[in-house]
Design an enzyme around this catalytic site. Structure first.
Site, PDB file in Angstrom:
ATOM      1  N   GLY A 287       0.927  -1.149  -0.288  1.00 40.37           N
ATOM      2  CA  GLY A 287       0.093   0.202   0.390  1.00 40.37           C
ATOM      3  C   GLY A 287       0.390   1.019   0.206  1.00 40.37           C
ATOM      4  O   GLY A 287       0.557   1.982   0.268  1.00 40.37           O
ATOM      5  N   ASP A 288       1.786   1.304  -0.151  1.00 36.43           N
ATOM      6  CA  ASP A 288       3.605   2.595  -0.376  1.00 36.43           C
ATOM      7  C   ASP A 288       4.475   1.961  -0.364  1.00 36.43           C
ATOM      8  O   ASP A 288       4.347   1.372  -1.739  1.00 36.43           O
ATOM      9  CB  ASP A 288       3.440   2.343   1.161  1.00 36.43           C
ATOM     10  N   ASP A 289       5.227   2.133  -0.789  1.00 36.55           N
ATOM     11  CA  ASP A 289       6.624   1.693  -0.682  1.00 36.55           C
ATOM     12  C   ASP A 289       6.744   0.156  -0.442  1.00 36.55           C
ATOM     13  O   ASP A 289       6.715  -0.120   0.735  1.00 36.55           O
ATOM     14  CB  ASP A 289       7.638   2.550  -0.268  1.00 36.55           C
TER      15      ASP A 289
END
Length: 486
Positions: A269-271
């Site tokens: 959901g991010d990096d």
């Protein structure tokens, strides 16, 4: 005389039969019965092998300390008691805690040195939903505050500090952070402290995290910080991307030296991998860079962020990062450098090769305008140094924009080299595939044609180190043990 011979043969046959039966009983790997009062309890005996940088002389099961794998009973005290007991063997061949098949609900617990936490392939650690099982600890000194809130932070599910030789592994067992409750509280602004991570190892040396699946982390998944000689391999990380699970970064090496990340699959959901080293004036003061990092054979899906991000918290510096054989699918950007005025620090000697990108917003993104300061005490004269960035032997398709490269006015990003890169643009791609400001460098064999700040030059390829780092040569031993569990 004939009778004696026959009788002797009969005795020999009986003896051989007895030996066969005894050997069979000794080597039996199945179900046996032990009486518990009047009730018989099935006990399984399994021989398990695995690879690790250290093997252990002493092994115990979580059930020996009252663990119950029913998914309902809290095992926090069982984990604590087991690890406290096994800690006495740190300098007597080390110890291992075996987690049998089952669903093991638990709050946070701390690891010890010369220790292995081994999860059976059918074991699931379930993170407790009770906040009382998550103690609050101080912010990281290189950050000066929590990332979600100005105060402290909830301790991670699996935590360790000032350790030597610690391993968390299994046969693709599962650690489920049950993070939905935390995501909702974060989105609604109801958290007083920063959300916990699934694993955080601090101030430690010789760390291995391998062959596990991480699900639904409340925030970052794997966070080695202020540590050295770290191996993270064979890890699967899965975070929901619809609806979004905020800040569920995959692996975040933070102010670490000699790190190997390999053979991992991450849906984030991010990096997917975020390389960090402290935030603004706190990171500058702490002055501990992340350096000598290898990332290889990584598959990543990150629709809203980067496959590999450098920063934005990079104020202690990032140097000598080597990434190769990366597959990026349906991600916002392939390689992203994030920094800003006030960060200070440096990002230099970054080498990436053999990367394949499919359906991307940007292949390459560098920005010197990434805000999000720790507080208003940052030094506006603390300018980051971004130099020596090499990308080579890459192919991408269905890309909206080839690159967005934005340095800082008066503080340009320099020494950029891009070679042998072919980017196939999407049907609805931007009319101008490259945007470049305050950057300089060279390219060779790049399509579509880069911006004027990256002129074509006749070089064979951009540099990539030819030496191996020490962490790449750490020997993996074949460890084994007998697991007895009900």
């Amino acid at each position: 005389m004939e009778f004696c011979r026959k009788n002797s043969k009969l005795q020999v046959m009986k003896l051989l039969l007895l030996v066969v039966v005894l050997v069979g009983l000794i080597s039996f790997e199945g179900v046996e019965c032990r009486k518990k009062g009047k009730k018989k309890v099935k006990v399984l005996d399994e021989y398990i092998e695995y690879s690790a940088m250290s093997c252990r002389a002493h092994v115990a099961s979580l059930t020996d300390f009252g663990g119950v794998g029913d998914g309902i009973t809290s095992n926090t005290n069982a984990f604590k008691a087991a690890i406290e007991h096994l800690g006495q063997f740190s300098y007597d061949g080390g110890s291992q805690l075996f987690v049998p098949p089952g669903q093991w609900l638990t709050g946070s617990f701390n690891l010890t040195s010369h220790f292995t936490l081994f999860l059976h392939k059918d074991a699931v650690l379930l993170a407790s939903q009770e906040e009382s099982e998550w103690p609050v600890i101080a912010p990281l000194p290189s950050y000066g505050r929590g990332r979600d809130a100005a105060g402290g932070r909830y301790i991670s599910l699996i935590f360790g500090t000032n350790l030597t030789d610690v391993i968390v592994t299994g046969d693709n067992a599962t650690i489920d952070g049950q993070g939905a409750l935390w995501w909702q509280k974060f989105k609604k602004g109801k958290l007083k402290y920063t959300r916990p991570y699934l694993i955080e190892i601090m101030y430690s040396d010789q760390v291995q995290i391998s062959n596990l699946t991480f699900l639904n982390s409340p925030s970052w998944n794997v966070h080695p910080v202020y540590s050295s000689n770290v191996i993270i391999k064979g890890v699967t990380i899965l975070a929901p991307i619809v609806p979004i699970s905020p800040n569920t970064d995959g692996i975040n090496p933070d102010s670490c030296t000699n790190v190997l990340i390999e053979d991992c699959y991450i849906v984030s959901g991010d990096d997917c991998v975020a390389v960090k080293s402290g935030w603004d004036e706190y990171g500058i003061s702490f002055a501990m860079p992340t350096q000598h990092l290898v990332i290889r054979r990584l598959t990543c899906i990150s629709p809203d962020s980067a496959v590999i991000a450098l920063g934005s918290e990079m104020s202690g510096g990032i140097q000598d990062v080597r990434a190769e054989d990366i597959l990026a699918i349906n991600s916002e950007s392939g390689i992203r450098i994030k920094t800003a005025v006030g960060r200070g620090g440096f990002v230099k000697d970054i080498f990436v090769r053999r990367m394949t990108m499919k359906t991307m917003k940007w292949a390459f993104w560098m920005t010197g305008n990434y805000g999000s300061h720790a507080d208003n005490k940052y030094d506006p004269n603390a300018l980051p140094v971004i130099q020596g960035i090499s990308y080579t032997d890459m192919v991408a398709d269905n890309v909206t924009m080839a690159a967005r490269l934005e340095g800082i006015d008066g503080d340009p990003f320099t020494g950029i080299c891009i070679s042998n890169v072919t980017i196939g643009m999407a049907r609805k791609a931007k009319k101008v595939p490259w945007t470049c400001t305050n950057i300089s460098g060279i390219t060779t064999g790049v399509s579509p044609k880069p911006c004027d700040s990256l002129p074509e030059q006749e070089v064979t390829s951009c540099p990539y180190p030819t030496d191996s780092l020490a962490i790449e040569n750490v020997e993996q031993k074949l460890c084994s043990f007998r697991a007895n569990y009900k």
